[in-house]
Enzyme design. Structure first.
Site, PDB file in Angstrom:
ATOM      1  N   HIS A  18       0.826  -1.209   0.000  1.00  0.00           N
ATOM      2  CA  HIS A  18       0.000   0.000   0.000  1.00  0.00           C
ATOM      3  C   HIS A  18       0.861   1.260   0.000  1.00  0.00           C
ATOM      4  O   HIS A  18       0.487   2.267  -0.598  1.00  0.00           O
ATOM      5  CB  HIS A  18      -0.928   0.005   1.228  1.00  0.00           C
ATOM      6  N   ASP A 108      -5.408   6.264   2.365  1.00  0.00           N
ATOM      7  CA  ASP A 108      -5.658   4.893   1.927  1.00  0.00           C
ATOM      8  C   ASP A 108      -7.096   4.508   2.254  1.00  0.00           C
ATOM      9  O   ASP A 108      -7.607   4.823   3.339  1.00  0.00           O
ATOM     10  CB  ASP A 108      -4.687   3.962   2.663  1.00  0.00           C
ATOM     11  N   HIS A 345       0.799 -14.556  -7.907  1.00  0.00           N
ATOM     12  CA  HIS A 345      -0.459 -14.653  -7.172  1.00  0.00           C
ATOM     13  C   HIS A 345      -1.494 -13.659  -7.698  1.00  0.00           C
ATOM     14  O   HIS A 345      -2.652 -13.701  -7.306  1.00  0.00           O
ATOM     15  CB  HIS A 345      -0.218 -14.407  -5.682  1.00  0.00           C
ATOM     16  N   ASN A 349      -0.515  -4.958  -7.384  1.00  0.00           N
ATOM     17  CA  ASN A 349       0.771  -4.333  -7.688  1.00  0.00           C
ATOM     18  C   ASN A 349       1.586  -5.196  -8.647  1.00  0.00           C
ATOM     19  O   ASN A 349       2.132  -4.704  -9.639  1.00  0.00           O
ATOM     20  CB  ASN A 349       1.574  -4.084  -6.411  1.00  0.00           C
ATOM     21  N   GLU A 353       2.662  -4.303 -12.478  1.00  0.00           N
ATOM     22  CA  GLU A 353       4.077  -4.260 -12.826  1.00  0.00           C
ATOM     23  C   GLU A 353       4.361  -5.142 -14.034  1.00  0.00           C
ATOM     24  O   GLU A 353       5.056  -4.724 -14.977  1.00  0.00           O
ATOM     25  CB  GLU A 353       4.925  -4.697 -11.622  1.00  0.00           C
TER      26      GLU A 353
END
Length: 451
Positions: A18, A108, A345, A349, A353
């Site tokens: 995060h 957040d 997984h 993120n 990427e």
């Protein structure tokens, strides 16, 4: 005397997955002329020291200044809300008294109480989601009661999204009873008041989730500001921005990159399940033997806490064919010419990427939003395939081997690589050529400065 610049206080949830996207957004805002203060918890700041050389950092308290390891979510979050609200208020007032008044708090979505703090202080607020628009649209439909839990149908239709099976939904929606505290946090708490924020930021870009973004933007102040990847891997506008700026795990960079440099183009299967996922012992064994049996080299990130699950003597028996490291510089790895595919997984993120760097994926989702991300990788973006588990939820070694062969070889593999390159180009364009992501950031900055 310095001319007043718009001042944003940015507060992430204190875990690496995060912090890094919000830190990248902070760098981009600063590049556009906004004054940025990055806030993090006292424990995290004392643990990692400097968060970023270029960003001003302040601390608040989550109520666990000695660390919250082992504290249950249902205990941690209420404590963070109480102590965090008090110390965030103190921080904003301190900045005001020192001649640096805050114009906007970007917080957040895991910390929805920040909106109440901002309102009490008369400061505008933007909520930052580290999940995809698609996943948040699903959570919003559940929260509003438009999608009833437990699910009664095997498939669901949600505006802006393709038809989804129950197995494609986030685990907190498909199996809410398994993680009651997490389901409350993800599906309800973070969605509770997000419509009241002045801005809603998503770490995605318009071309990637065009349909759902278009649908949500009709009713909400949505801004897509991603992909929040360090600039030197994309449009290279921010000089020397090659790292996120924070690593809670120490990467084995030299050993890793030296090993990759000795491998030929597209010859390595990269395997990583992020900073949080925990595989069952049986799944680790099947993955290990699937990698050993394949005809490709492999680079496998196995965190120290997971290493005991590896088969006995596996490291010794695969010496030369594979390299196992406790943590690696993932962006450098994904950008390396030797990498042919990424077993992942499908955390958001990692997915962004790989997509931004044009690396085909083999999806092995574990929980939370990963099944939905895997669905998009396989069926919508078509830049990878999902490794299908058996009736016990284990992806077997032969399936892993087949998936590697499909992605690395043949016509399907060629098509996947072609699509991966397309998404890589679109990700860069979103930031480089006035794409929607960059326009949204500039639009936000201009409105902030004008106010």
């Amino acid at each position: 005397m310095e001319t007043h610049r718009a001042h944003c206080l940015i507060l992430p949830y204190p875990v690496q997955g995060h912090i890094n996207p919000m830190l990248q957004f902070a760098k981009r805002l600063q590049h556009e002329g906004v004054k940025v203060t990055f806030a993090t918890t006292k424990f995290l700041f004392e643990t990692v020291g400097e968060v970023s050389a270029s960003i001003s950092v302040e601390t608040i308290s989550d109520g666990y200044d000695e660390g919250a390891n082992g504290i249950a979510m249902e205990i941690y979050f209420p404590r963070f809300q109480k102590v965090g609200s008090e110390t965030l208020t103190e921080l904003v007032l301190k900045l005001q008294d020192s001649g640096r008044p805050v114009d906007c708090i970007i917080y957040d979505a895991f910390l929805p109480w920040c909106l109440d703090v901002a309102k009490d202080l008369g400061v505008r607020a933007g909520v930052f989601f580290t999940q995809s628009c698609a996943v948040n649209n699903i959570y919003n439909h559940v929260h509003k009661g438009l999608l009833k839990l437990p699910l009664e149908e095997s498939g669901v239709d949600i505006p802006g999204l393709p038809p989804l099976l129950a197995s494609d939904l986030p685990s907190f929606v498909s199996n809410p009873g398994l993680y009651p505290a997490s389901t409350q946090m993800f599906v309800h708490d973070q969605i509770e008041n997000f419509e009241e924020a002045d801005w809603i930021f998503f770490n995605t870009f318009y071309g990637l989730e065009e349909e759902v973004i278009h649908w949500m933007a009709k009713i909400l102040p949505v801004k897509t500001i991603g992909p929040t990847i360090p600039s030197m891997y994309l449009e290279k506008r921010l000089e020397d921005d090659k790292q996120y700026g924070l690593n809670l795990f120490k990467p084995m960079t030299n050993a890793c990159m030296s090993w990759l440099n000795e491998r030929s183009i597209n010859s390595v299967v990269y395997v990583s399940f992020g900073s949080l996922a925990k595989l069952e012992v049986k799944q680790m064994e099947e993955l290990a033997w699937g990698l050993r049996a394949s005809s490709y080299h492999f680079l496998w990130v196995v965190r120290e806490s997971e290493s005991k699950k590896l088969p006995k003597d596996f490291v010794k028996e695969t010496f030369g064919k594979g390299l196992i490291i406790s943590w690696g510089p993932q962006l450098d790895v994904l950008a390396h010419k030797s990498i042919g595919c990424f077993i992942t997984h499908c955390g958001w993120n990692s997915t962004l990427e790989a997509l931004s760097l044009g690396v085909p994926m083999i999806a092995m989702p574990q929980w939370t939003d990963q099944s939905t991300n895997a669905k998009f990788v396989n069926d919508i973006w078509k830049m990878g395939i999902k490794a299908q588990p058996d009736e016990n939820g284990i992806v077997r070694r032969d399936v892993i081997g087949q998936c590697i062969s499909i992605v690395m070889e043949g016509e399907i593999g060629q098509e996947i690589r072609k699509n991966a390159k397309k998404w890589k180009d679109l990700a860069r364009q979103a930031l480089e050529e006035g794409g929607s992501s960059d326009e949204n950031t500039k639009d936000f900055v201009s409105k902030l400065i004008q106010s």
